[in-house]
Design a protein around this motif. Structure first.
Motif, mmCIF file in Angstrom:
data_model
loop_
_atom_site.group_PDB
_atom_site.id
_atom_site.type_symbol
_atom_site.label_atom_id
_atom_site.label_comp_id
_atom_site.label_asym_id
_atom_site.label_seq_id
_atom_site.Cartn_x
_atom_site.Cartn_y
_atom_site.Cartn_z
ATOM 1 N N LYS A 79 59.066 55.545 91.208
ATOM 2 C CA LYS A 79 59.858 56.278 91.882
ATOM 3 C C LYS A 79 59.940 57.681 91.683
ATOM 4 N N LEU A 80 59.449 58.766 92.567
ATOM 5 C CA LEU A 80 58.935 60.040 92.314
ATOM 6 C C LEU A 80 60.013 60.792 93.049
ATOM 7 N N PHE A 81 60.797 61.870 91.989
ATOM 8 C CA PHE A 81 61.914 62.773 92.242
ATOM 9 C C PHE A 81 61.535 64.305 92.092
ATOM 10 N N PHE A 82 61.447 64.973 93.179
ATOM 11 C CA PHE A 82 61.289 66.466 92.899
ATOM 12 C C PHE A 82 62.144 67.394 93.424
ATOM 13 N N ILE A 83 63.080 68.005 92.642
ATOM 14 C CA ILE A 83 64.222 68.568 92.628
ATOM 15 C C ILE A 83 64.142 70.198 92.616
ATOM 16 N N PHE A 105 77.255 67.227 94.224
ATOM 17 C CA PHE A 105 76.804 65.764 94.116
ATOM 18 C C PHE A 105 76.063 65.478 93.113
ATOM 19 N N PRO A 106 76.410 64.677 92.253
ATOM 20 C CA PRO A 106 75.623 64.454 90.860
ATOM 21 C C PRO A 106 74.168 64.011 90.984
ATOM 22 N N LEU A 107 73.481 64.617 90.363
ATOM 23 C CA LEU A 107 72.057 64.261 90.249
ATOM 24 C C LEU A 107 71.609 62.767 89.668
ATOM 25 N N GLU A 108 72.665 62.441 88.681
ATOM 26 C CA GLU A 108 72.521 61.245 87.997
ATOM 27 C C GLU A 108 72.733 60.179 89.161
ATOM 28 N N GLN A 109 73.488 60.269 90.016
ATOM 29 C CA GLN A 109 73.973 59.233 90.953
ATOM 30 C C GLN A 109 72.703 59.067 92.057
ATOM 31 N N ILE A 110 72.001 60.199 92.231
ATOM 32 C CA ILE A 110 70.817 60.142 93.247
ATOM 33 C C ILE A 110 69.728 59.024 92.523
ATOM 34 N N LYS A 111 69.448 59.149 91.345
ATOM 35 C CA LYS A 111 68.584 58.295 90.655
ATOM 36 C C LYS A 111 68.976 56.711 90.583
ATOM 37 N N THR A 148 70.940 62.779 82.239
ATOM 38 C CA THR A 148 69.969 62.346 81.323
ATOM 39 C C THR A 148 69.075 61.527 82.258
ATOM 40 N N ILE A 149 67.904 61.349 81.766
ATOM 41 C CA ILE A 149 66.979 60.352 82.571
ATOM 42 C C ILE A 149 67.463 58.799 82.239
ATOM 43 N N PRO A 150 67.632 57.994 83.136
ATOM 44 C CA PRO A 150 68.401 56.524 82.611
ATOM 45 C C PRO A 150 67.088 55.826 82.209
ATOM 46 N N HIS A 151 67.687 54.738 81.128
ATOM 47 C CA HIS A 151 66.804 53.806 80.681
ATOM 48 C C HIS A 151 66.310 52.792 81.511
ATOM 49 N N THR A 152 65.873 53.294 82.492
ATOM 50 C CA THR A 152 65.313 52.423 83.617
ATOM 51 C C THR A 152 63.799 52.841 84.020
ATOM 52 N N ALA A 153 62.885 51.652 84.102
ATOM 53 C CA ALA A 153 61.579 52.040 84.055
ATOM 54 C C ALA A 153 61.114 52.718 85.502
ATOM 55 N N ASP A 154 59.927 53.277 85.374
ATOM 56 C CA ASP A 154 59.178 53.511 86.637
ATOM 57 C C ASP A 154 59.715 54.918 87.360
ATOM 58 N N ASP A 211 54.310 50.713 98.037
ATOM 59 C CA ASP A 211 53.966 50.860 96.591
ATOM 60 C C ASP A 211 54.511 51.800 96.184
ATOM 61 N N SER A 212 55.337 52.690 96.481
ATOM 62 C CA SER A 212 56.115 53.877 95.845
ATOM 63 C C SER A 212 57.098 54.328 96.744
ATOM 64 N N PHE A 213 57.566 55.558 96.081
ATOM 65 C CA PHE A 213 58.872 56.047 96.761
ATOM 66 C C PHE A 213 59.032 57.322 96.303
ATOM 67 N N VAL A 214 59.226 58.374 97.142
ATOM 68 C CA VAL A 214 59.141 59.769 96.818
ATOM 69 C C VAL A 214 60.649 60.405 97.428
ATOM 70 N N CYS A 215 61.424 61.134 96.643
ATOM 71 C CA CYS A 215 62.341 61.872 97.064
ATOM 72 C C CYS A 215 62.311 63.473 96.909
ATOM 73 N N ILE A 216 62.440 64.232 97.768
ATOM 74 C CA ILE A 216 62.575 65.615 97.509
ATOM 75 C C ILE A 216 63.993 66.057 98.020
#
Length: 487
Positions: free
Chosen positions: A363-367, A341-347, A397-403, A316-321
């Protein structure tokens, strides 16, 4: 047209009667009801709400009442101010109390006071555009976008009112806070449909023009029949208003019931936080995969492999730290070349087009970035990675992609150099909150607000060069709660 919808000609007639400031107020009041229409005009918003069956004649009467157009209540909806007030007293309300409060404050401010507020807010939001003729409601919307103001986050506004000596407005806010604290949730209640018999009947009077309108509902209105107003549809709250709520499945909350709850990927290139993070997210029900001291090539390969896992489909979800040295746009891993390593690519690896198994899922990211000063970074080419890398050097920037939920904490690398084995205050506070059963009653945005408070309170006693800064960006469409029966 269903029985609960409003005839389009009434929406048109009301919109034609409203002034510019009244339209702005009404758009602001509707902001949580149609968050996808934030830039639309009033007529477009009302028609969209009507089509979605979120706008009833009762809701329309409440909107007119909130902007004090009692003459239109009587002339167009054929009802009285007292009738609407009696209806609102029963708590069948369309508009959240927070929005009502802001509109009331707006009506009590002079133009020069709004200008003073705009000037004071430069200290808190220096990048916010401060147009000379900007209204108070426009300022509030800007602050909401920056996560500086929310239904349960009004201290900044209070401080500004204190600076301009508007104690009466501070009292309004404090009254609102007291009422909110008495509720079992820290947000506007979800109002459910009442039995029709308990709701007053309003008659919609005959329209002033008839030509070209031949639909059945129009004929019924012309024949004098009345529309019984049911209470509004259950109100889907905006994410800013999320707070402590019962953990029940609903259309405005993400499903968080799978076993495991999801994959939790931890990449710790510093080595001080893995153990507590692994214990915390395993306790929440995640399948945790830990990787320490990766170089950029290994991290790229790890991210690609995890993004391709089929098991995301059943979770039901995903977490990346991620924990690493870096700069504002990249992380360095264990490489000494500081190519980044570009953070944008990780997303991008975990968006729905790259990872279909996570479509529609949070999709939760904690950096945690230990920022290396620019004069200590070596200028080399960026690592080539798979995927859409054409914008890899662009500003993050945060992508215009949901969730997507993106929490990025930065602190100067000197903090790490002074205490090489010290854990990240940000990540330790996060783990502490997530392991607290009471705090898990809050949605993720409210938890992050608590995290902000803990981190910034800690900054008060810390040398400026060692202070943590947090950035939260998200494109969540629903509220997200972690399970209560865990940890």
């Amino acid at each position: 047209m269903t029985r609960c919808q409003v005839p389009a000609f009434l929406i048109h007639q009301i919109q034609e009667e409203l002034g510019k400031e009244e339209e702005e107020m009404m758009v602001f009041l509707c902001r949580d009801l149609a968050p996808d229409l934030a830039n639309a005009d009033l007529k477009e918003i009302l028609l969209a709400l009507n089509e979605r069956e979120k706008l009833t004649p009762v809701g329309l009467s409440e909107l007119l009442y909130r902007v004090k157009r009692f003459d239109l209540l009587r002339r167009i909806l054929n009802t009285e101010k007292a009738t609407v007030e009696a209806h609102l007293a029963r708590s069948f309300r369309l508009i959240p109390d927070y929005r009502v409060l802001m509109v009331e404050i707006n009506e009590n401010l002079e133009k020069d006071e709004v200008g003073s507020l705009g000037f004071l807010l430069r200290d808190y939001a220096p990048r916010m555009k401060m147009a000379k003729d900007k209204s108070f409601l426009a300022l509030i919307i800007d602050l909401e976008k920056l996560n500086l103001v929310a239904p349960n986050q009004l201290d900044l506004i209070e401080n500004c009112f204190r600076s301009i000596h508007r104690i009466d407005l501070i009292r309004k806010i404090q009254t609102y806070k007291r009422k909110a604290s008495m509720s079992s949730v820290h947000c506007q209640p979800v109002y459910v449909n009442a039995h029709p018999a308990s709701v007053p009947n309003f008659n919609l009077i005959e329209p002033p023009y008839h030509s070209g309108i031949q639909n059945e509902s129009m004929k019924k209105l012309q024949n004098g029949s009345s529309l019984t107003l049911a209470a509004a549809e259950p109100l889907h709250l905006s994410i800013e208003e999320s707070g402590s709520v019962p953990h029940k499945m609903s259309d405005d909350s993400y499903r968080m019931q799978s076993q495991p709850l999801g994959i939790c990927l931890i990449i710790d290139c510093i080595g001080n936080d893995t153990d507590v993070l692994e214990e915390t997210f395993r306790g929440l029900g995640y399948e945790v995969h830990c990787h320490r001291y990766l170089n950029m090539s290994s991290m790229n390969q790890t991210l690609l492999e995890v993004a391709r896992w089929q098991k995301h489909k059943t979770c039901d979800s995903f977490v990346c730290i991620l924990v690493s040295r870096g700069n504002s746009q990249s992380i360095f891993c264990t490489d000494h070349t500081f190519s980044g390593f570009p953070l944008e690519q990780i997303k991008k690896y975990f968006t729905a087009d790259s990872c279909p198994g996570l479509l529609g899922k949070p999709k939760l990211f904690f950096i945690q970035s230990y920022v290396v000063p620019e004069n200590e970074q070596e200028c080399t080419c960026l690592l080539e990675v798979d995927g859409n890398a054409d914008n890899i050097r662009a500003k993050v920037t945060i992508p215009h992609t949901a969730d997507i939920f993106w929490s990025h904490c930065k602190v100067d690398v000197s903090t790490l150099e002074q205490s090489p084995t010290a854990p990240s205050k940000y990540l330790r506070c996060l783990a502490e909150l997530l392991r607290n059963p009471y705090k898990r009653k809050l949605c993720i945005l409210a938890i992050h607000m608590e995290l902000n408070k803990k981190v910034y309170d800690g900054n008060m006693t810390t040398d400026p060069s060692q202070q943590y800064s947090l950035l939260l960006q998200h494109t969540l469409r629903k509220r997200l709660f972690f399970p209560l029966d865990c940890c």
